[in-house]
Design a protein around this motif. Structure first.
Motif, PDB file in Angstrom:
ATOM      1  N   CYS A  46       0.828  -1.203   0.000  1.00 27.18           N
ATOM      2  CA  CYS A  46       0.000   0.000   0.000  1.00 27.18           C
ATOM      3  C   CYS A  46       0.859   1.248   0.000  1.00 27.18           C
ATOM      4  O   CYS A  46       1.884   1.311   0.683  1.00 27.18           O
ATOM      5  CB  CYS A  46      -0.905  -0.002   1.221  1.00 27.18           C
ATOM      6  N   PHE A  74      -0.297   4.095   0.958  1.00 32.84           N
ATOM      7  CA  PHE A  74      -0.800   5.006   1.999  1.00 32.84           C
ATOM      8  C   PHE A  74      -0.206   4.636   3.351  1.00 32.84           C
ATOM      9  O   PHE A  74       0.262   3.527   3.554  1.00 32.84           O
ATOM     10  CB  PHE A  74      -2.332   4.985   2.025  1.00 32.84           C
ATOM     11  N   CYS A 125      -1.674   4.835   6.653  1.00 33.27           N
ATOM     12  CA  CYS A 125      -2.667   4.947   7.727  1.00 33.27           C
ATOM     13  C   CYS A 125      -2.008   4.437   9.010  1.00 33.27           C
ATOM     14  O   CYS A 125      -1.507   3.308   9.041  1.00 33.27           O
ATOM     15  CB  CYS A 125      -3.903   4.128   7.390  1.00 33.27           C
ATOM     16  N   CYS A 173      -3.034   1.057  10.654  1.00 28.35           N
ATOM     17  CA  CYS A 173      -3.129  -0.130   9.811  1.00 28.35           C
ATOM     18  C   CYS A 173      -1.959  -1.076  10.035  1.00 28.35           C
ATOM     19  O   CYS A 173      -0.817  -0.751   9.739  1.00 28.35           O
ATOM     20  CB  CYS A 173      -3.195   0.287   8.344  1.00 28.35           C
ATOM     21  N   LEU A 202     -11.660   4.720  -0.752  1.00 30.16           N
ATOM     22  CA  LEU A 202     -10.318   5.150  -1.160  1.00 30.16           C
ATOM     23  C   LEU A 202      -9.920   4.476  -2.470  1.00 30.16           C
ATOM     24  O   LEU A 202      -9.399   5.124  -3.389  1.00 30.16           O
ATOM     25  CB  LEU A 202      -9.302   4.803  -0.063  1.00 30.16           C
TER      26      LEU A 202
HETATM   27  S1  SF4 Z   1      -5.878   1.144   5.788  1.00 33.28           S
HETATM   28 FE1  SF4 Z   1      -4.546   2.649   4.798  1.00 33.28          FE
HETATM   29  S2  SF4 Z   1      -2.472   1.799   4.881  1.00 33.28           S
HETATM   30 FE2  SF4 Z   1      -3.915   0.133   5.342  1.00 33.28          FE
HETATM   31  S3  SF4 Z   1      -4.232  -0.835   3.405  1.00 33.28           S
HETATM   32 FE3  SF4 Z   1      -5.865   0.666   3.620  1.00 33.28          FE
HETATM   33  S4  SF4 Z   1      -5.128   2.540   2.668  1.00 33.28           S
HETATM   34 FE4  SF4 Z   1      -3.370   1.190   2.961  1.00 33.28          FE
END
Ligand code: SF4
Length: 796
Positions: free
Chosen positions: A483, A485, A487, A490, A565
């Protein structure tokens, strides 16, 4: 007439009523107490107060100070009993009076008693997580500052500002200006401070008002007085005042009420329950706090008066129409504003024991500082394992049993509640839609109030969807954990850009995905849920290809997929409008959206937990467009990390407003934050998920708030566990979600509940409640396919 003259002239009954009214407006139905363990660090004292049995001469003590081992042993006993506070009580500067104290400190490498106190508070905090409250008497500013680093709150009774009291003749530290200086320095240093007055030691009503006004003046300047204790004098054997009369009850009640009226209403008012035979009358005088109550140690200052058992405290409090809540050594107003009030090194210790309101976590059981070590084997599960003392409180995703908050038997007539929560529920019963502030009020419910909310939610559930508990036969396919991102909650994403540098990144091929979908169909599934990380190589066509791969393999499979997202990012990467992109996904076979990536729809919180993700507006936009394109979706909320109830209320109100426009949401799915292996918790920046009370309330309040708009409230069994799920089914829930098969995301955050539920395990939860179980489709219809035979399943 001045306030002073009015207080002095008002008849007692009226004064008590006025005090109660101020308390009720400010604090509603809530009465707090602090579960604490008492650590008498030294019973030597340089002062000789005429009422005191705490201070002892050296000859009566085995050792001048408790050793570090003794301190730790007491603290651990407190932690095992579920305490949150370590109250350090000690005599004032004994080294100035007794050589034995001075020698002990020298021999052990300490300059003063206060230095020793500092080190012991640090030790207790580190080893047990109990929050120290230093009650070291009149201190100098540098001493207060030193203790501020290890003790979130400090305290010193003003007692009285009279400088001619007989009882203080041998007590240099009771000189009024010393006490006032300490109070002021604590304010200058932003120390949440506890102070108070002693009633019946020879002072007059006017004297008490003088002391209360001095406290109010100091607080007006610094805002640091968190509570004022009004304590009654009781004569004790072998003290200078042993033959004096105890403080008369009326005089005591008058003093409590006067304090409530003279002090700013934001200051909490405390009276100790163990110093009155009938302590319920203290509530009638306007208090909102019982102070520290120890399940372990005696009241070392009043050893002849043990603390009432917690059950009795609760019964007495609830009999007055109030609800009892444990607090930390500091009150919520301070806990939620850490930058101002605490040394940064204490932030996590406070957060780790607090709930979303800043009160103490109230699930029964032990809370120990969590120590983790890297897991030897990391596949798609948690990367860390717990070591050392295990906390036994309930946590989202942990195996610890939840407390019984919603018993099978409903509460009886005797448990009728009063106060703000009751008022909101009355409105609900009249059909009102609860607003943001009313939702916040409901999230503050405790004890019988929680049961009352659950019952209202349960009745609504019955009216709206009846007695069926539904489930869907589905399989989760998390096609990649790579990923882009970051977060912070996560624990699932892996790879160079994520916060988890260990672990195995994976990406399933389209063939793998098709194969899993086929396997799921053969096992009886009607739905696959598709979601994963945002892989840097994906463009928006990937999601369309994945959808097609599933539909090509199993044309009748319901594809429930993609977070807001993923959808927003897919459209963005293709430079396509959301509507056009979602329409293409639909044409490829996408049938609904799971509603994930909502987390908390409050940008102040998103900026902390997932700052690079879509914002609130974008999440809502994505779902609005999906609904316009003819797709259904869900509302999820991930709660219990860093946010407070106001953010929950905003989330509910915002999603409800969209539902009023589109009608496209099918269910509300609360997702309690699983903290154990979550990066933000491991970085010491989040709480340990919601408490079980908060979890019950989220489901029940969701049922109430979305009434008439969303019919289904789901239990997320991967995080709640089976025992908890049964209580939630009595608190407004009607759906158990899916069988999941290979759910990776909760497990990566440390959840222990399995990866697969079966019809039998759902039945074992629902049927003992007298509820029937029904398999549903994703959109709550009846599946029109035959379940596979046992032989077929066994073969697979
Ligand atoms: S929660 Fe955030 S970091 Fe985890 S997989 Fe989803 S977008 Fe990616």
């Amino acid at each position: 007439m001045s306030e002073r003259q009015r207080v002095l002239a008002t008849p007692l009954d009226q004064l008590l009523a006025d005090a109660r009214a101020i308390r009720d407006v400010q604090f509603g139905s809530r009465v707090t107490y602090s579960p604490k363990v008492f650590i008498p660090l030294t019973m030597l004292c340089r002062d000789k107060c005429g009422y005191c049995t705490f201070a002892q001469p050296p000859a009566r003590l085995e050792n001048p100070y408790l050793s570090a081992e003794q301190v730790l042993a007491i603290a651990k006993q407190g932690a095992r009993m579920g305490c949150h506070e370590a109250l350090f009580t000690l005599g004032e500067r004994p080294e100035l009076r007794y050589d034995v104290a001075k020698d002990w400190l020298n021999a052990n490498g300490f300059d003063s008693t206060v230095h020793y106190l500092h080190d012991m508070a640090a030790l207790v905090l580190k080893e047990t997580g109990l929050l120290p409250h230093a009650n070291a008497g009149a201190l100098y500013k540098d001493e207060l500052a030193m203790l501020r680093k290890v003790s979130p709150s400090q305290g010193m009774m003003i007692e009285s500002l009279r400088d001619d009291l007989d009882c203080h003749r041998g007590a240099p530290d009771k000189e009024p200006q010393r006490r006032l200086d300490t109070l002021q320095w604590a304010g200058e240093l932003n120390i949440p401070f506890t102070t108070g007055i002693l009633v019946g030691i020879g002072e007059t009503r006017e004297d008490r008002i003088d002391a209360l006004e001095a406290i109010a003046t100091s607080h007006a300047k610094y805002g640091h007085v968190q509570e004022v204790i009004v304590q009654n004098f009781l004569p004790k054997p072998r003290t200078g005042m042993q033959h004096e009369a105890p403080c008369p009850e009326d005089e005591y009640l008058w003093s409590i009420a006067a304090a409530r009226i003279i002090l700013p209403s934001s200051i909490h008012l405390q009276a100790p329950p163990n110093l009155s035979d009938d302590f319920s009358i203290l509530l009638d005088a306007g208090i909102d706090d019982w102070g520290g109550v120890s399940p372990v140690t005696a009241d070392h200052v009043n050893p002849e008066r043990p603390w009432p058992a917690l059950d009795k405290l609760r019964t007495v409090t609830e009999a007055k129409g109030k609800s009892l809540a444990p607090r930390l050594t500091v009150y919520p107003e301070f806990v939620i504003n850490p930058e101002k009030w605490f040394d940064p090194s204490l932030d996590f210790a406070l957060m780790d024991r607090s709930d979303a309101e800043g009160l103490a976590r109230d699930d029964s059981g032990q809370v120990w500082p969590e120590k983790v070590t890297a897991a030897d084997v990391v596949h798609d599960g948690a990367e860390v394992v717990l070591v050392g003392h295990r906390s036994t409180q309930w946590y989202s995703g942990a195996n610890n049993a939840p407390p019984m908050l919603i018993p099978f038997e409903r509460m009886g007539e005797g448990e009728k509640i009063t106060g703000p929560v009751a008022e909101v529920l009355r409105g609900v019963e009249l059909g009102h839609r609860i607003n943001e502030q009313e939702i916040v009020t409901l999230f503050g419910a405790r004890g019988p109030e929680v049961r009352a909310i659950a019952h209202v939610a349960d009745d609504l559930r019955k009216q709206i969807v009846g007695e069926e508990v539904t489930w869907v036969h589905n399989r989760n396919i998390n096609y990649t954990n790579v990923c882009t991102f970051k977060c912070r909650f996560c624990g699932f994403s892996k790879g160079p850009l994520s916060l988890n540098l260990r672990g195995t990144p994976y990406l399933l091929t389209l063939d793998d995905i098709a194969e899993r979908a086929k396997e799921a169909w053969d096992l009886g599934a009607t739905e696959v849920t598709l979601q994963g990380g945002i892989h840097p190589d994906f463009d928006g066509d990937y999601y369309i290809d994945v959808t097609r791969a599933v539909k090509d393999a199993v044309p009748d499979m319901h594809v429930h997929g993609f977070t807001a997202l993923e959808v927003t990012e897919g459209a963005k990467r293709l430079g396509e409008s959301l509507f056009s992109y979602i329409t293409r996904l639909k044409e490829a076979g996408l049938a609904s959206l799971p509603g994930t990536a909502a987390e908390i729809l409050d940008d102040d919180i998103r900026n902390i937990i997932c700052s690079d993700k879509i914002n609130t507006e974008e999440w809502l936009d994505c779902h609005q467009v999906a609904h316009e394109a003819g797709l259904k979706s869900n509302i999820t909320i991930m709660f219990g990390s860093v946010e407070h109830p106001l953010s929950w209320a905003k989330h509910i109100v915002r999603t409800r407003a969209l539902q009023e426009v589109t009608g496209g949401f099918t269910e509300f799915i609360p997702l309690p934050f699983v903290h154990m292996a979550s990066p933000i918790y491991l970085q010491h920046k989040a709480r340990r998920g919601p408490t079980f009370r908060e979890t019950v309330l989220m489901h029940a309040i969701g049922r109430i708030a979305y009434r008439g708009l969303i019919d289904n409230v789901q239990v997320s069994w991967t995080k709640i566990g089976q025992e908890g799920a049964q209580q939630l089914l009595r608190a407004g829930c009607n759906d158990m979600g899916g069988t999941l098969m290979n759910e990776n995301i909760s497990r990566a955050a440390g959840a222990n509940h399995g990866q697969l539920m079966t019809e039998e395990s759902f039945r074992a939860i629902a049927e003992p409640l007298g509820r029937s179980l029904r398999q549903r489709t994703t959109t709550y219809g009846r599946p029109d396919r035959e379940p596979p035979t046992r032989q077929a399943v066994a073969a697979l």
